[in-house]
Enzyme design. Structure first.
Site, short mmCIF file in Angstrom:
data_model
loop_
_atom_site.label_atom_id
_atom_site.label_comp_id
_atom_site.label_asym_id
_atom_site.label_seq_id
_atom_site.Cartn_x
_atom_site.Cartn_y
_atom_site.Cartn_z
N SER A 30 0.82 -1.22 0.00
CA SER A 30 0.00 0.00 0.00
C SER A 30 0.85 1.26 0.00
CB SER A 30 -0.87 0.08 1.26
OG SER A 30 -1.77 -0.95 1.32
N HIS A 61 -3.61 0.76 -4.95
CA HIS A 61 -2.89 -0.33 -5.60
C HIS A 61 -3.17 -0.25 -7.10
CE1 HIS A 61 -2.64 -1.89 -1.57
NE2 HIS A 61 -1.95 -2.94 -1.95
N HIS A 83 -4.85 -9.47 -1.30
CA HIS A 83 -4.99 -9.70 0.14
C HIS A 83 -6.02 -10.77 0.41
CE1 HIS A 83 -3.51 -5.53 -0.23
NE2 HIS A 83 -2.86 -5.78 0.90
N TYR A 85 -8.09 -10.67 2.83
CA TYR A 85 -9.37 -10.04 3.23
C TYR A 85 -10.23 -9.62 2.04
CZ TYR A 85 -6.95 -5.57 2.43
OH TYR A 85 -6.24 -4.55 1.87
N GLU A 86 -9.63 -9.61 0.83
CA GLU A 86 -10.44 -9.29 -0.35
C GLU A 86 -11.33 -10.47 -0.74
OE1 GLU A 86 -8.19 -6.93 -3.54
OE2 GLU A 86 -6.58 -7.67 -2.26
N ALA A 113 2.80 -1.84 4.34
CA ALA A 113 2.47 -0.80 5.33
C ALA A 113 1.93 -1.56 6.53
CB ALA A 113 1.41 0.13 4.76
N MET A 211 -1.76 -6.99 7.37
CA MET A 211 -2.74 -7.91 6.76
C MET A 211 -2.21 -8.57 5.50
SD MET A 211 -6.02 -5.38 7.10
CE MET A 211 -6.23 -4.32 8.55
N SER A 212 -0.89 -8.63 5.37
CA SER A 212 -0.33 -9.20 4.13
C SER A 212 0.96 -9.94 4.44
CB SER A 212 -0.06 -8.06 3.14
OG SER A 212 0.99 -7.22 3.60
N ASN A 235 1.51 3.74 11.25
CA ASN A 235 0.73 4.22 12.41
C ASN A 235 1.13 3.37 13.60
OD1 ASN A 235 -0.94 2.18 10.61
ND2 ASN A 235 -1.54 1.83 12.73
N HIS A 246 -7.36 4.33 7.12
CA HIS A 246 -6.55 4.07 5.93
C HIS A 246 -5.90 5.34 5.39
CE1 HIS A 246 -5.09 1.73 2.61
NE2 HIS A 246 -5.71 2.48 1.71
N1 HPA Z 1 -2.90 -3.00 11.48
C1 HPA Z 1 -3.00 -3.83 10.43
N2 HPA Z 1 -2.65 -3.48 9.22
C2 HPA Z 1 -2.15 -2.26 9.03
C3 HPA Z 1 -2.01 -1.34 10.07
C4 HPA Z 1 -2.40 -1.74 11.38
O1 HPA Z 1 -2.32 -0.99 12.36
N3 HPA Z 1 -1.48 -0.22 9.54
C5 HPA Z 1 -1.29 -0.45 8.21
N4 HPA Z 1 -1.70 -1.69 7.89
#
Ligand code: HPA
Length: 271
Positions: A30, A61, A83, A85-86, A113, A211-212, A235, A246
């Site tokens: 991302s 993306h 991903h 989750y998709e 990310a 998540m990847s 973050n 996001h």
């Molecule tokens: N958690 C999960 N996936 C993420 C995060 C997070 O805090 N930040 C960016 N992708």
């Protein structure tokens, strides 16, 4: 159709497009896809043209493969990954890694990310991934094992190649960049984690959550590919800052992309 047969179709298509002699696969997470714009003599192939390739649905993306030369190396970059989750299966998520291997790549560079769990991390930090925890509740190798792809029970003792980590650290040091190091823990998403999940993650040894990456690195290990992993801490994880969204993830990758791109390019040149 077996995986081997699918790969034959995909590889033939890519070769017909001019893709040959891949050394490094590059998976750009991302907000980090811009690196692919620096690939020289680029051949760009949108995912929807590639046989057996899924289509990515995430904002930020691009959804295309870019082949060419970067830092003097032949690379095949995935500008936007798939991903779990998709709704894709783990096998689908990792199909591009199989393609990279089938095109004779010897290594992959995975980027993402993620949220910082380690209390010494700050948004905007880059983290060298040393190891991973699969907390996604699935594994891309579940099911019949095609022995020519790799072993039934792959060793994950050094999924992130030690010698590559050492090169990246040296490059960062020479650049005066404070490259963090740590363990990446993969959650399925798409929800961000709860504060309780983050306390759990920290307790069991995670430094970052995302998540990847985890499925791709499992398949890389299965295929005998060397791996370099670099995360952008976009973050602080849930409970460590006010709230998560996001937009912040995208903003942070935007802020550090120059640093990120130069670290990856210089490391790639030295590998
Ligand atoms: N958690 C999960 N996936 C993420 C995060 C997070 O805090 N930040 C960016 N992708």
């Amino acid at each position: 159709m077996t995986l081997t047969n699918k790969l034959q179709d995909t590889v033939q298509f890519m070769k017909d497009k001019g893709v040959a002699d891949v050394e490094f696969g590059l998976i750009l997470g991302s907000g980090l896809g811009e690196l692919a714009e620096e690939i020289e003599n680029a051949i760009v192939i949108p995912y929807d043209e590639i046989p057996h390739f899924p289509v990515s649905t995430v904002v930020g993306h691009a959804g295309q493969l870019v082949y060419g030369t970067l830092s003097g190396k032949k690379v095949l970059a995935l500008q936007g990954r798939f991903h779990y989750y998709e709704g894709h299966s783990m096998q689908t998520v990792t199909y591009p890694v199989r393609v990279m291997k089938a095109l004779e790549a010897h290594s992959v560079i995975v980027t993402n990310a993620c949220g910082g769990v380690n209390t010494t991390f700050t948004p905007g930090d880059l983290m060298l991934i040393t190891d991973q925890i699969n907390f996604m509740g699935d594994n891309p190798l579940i099911g019949a094992n095609e022995e020519e792809m790799g072993p039934r029970f792959p060793d994950m003792s050094e999924a992130y190649t030690l010698s590559y980590r050492e090169v990246a650290k040296k490059i960062a040091e020479d650049k005066g960049l404070h490259l963090k190091e740590g363990v990446y823990m993969g959650f399925s998403g798409p929800t961000y984690e709860t504060p309780a999940e983050i306390r759990f993650a920290r307790t069991i040894g995670a430094d970052a959550v995302g998540m990847s990456t985890v499925p791709e690195v499992i398949v890389a290990a299965h295929s005998g590919l060397k791996v370099l992993g670099i995360s952008c801490i976009t973050n602080l994880a849930a409970g460590m800052q006010k709230n998560l969204n996001h937009a912040e993830v995208v903003e942070t990758t935007e802020r550090v992309k120059v640093e990120f791109k130069s670290l990856v390019k210089e490391t790639l040149a030295a590998l």
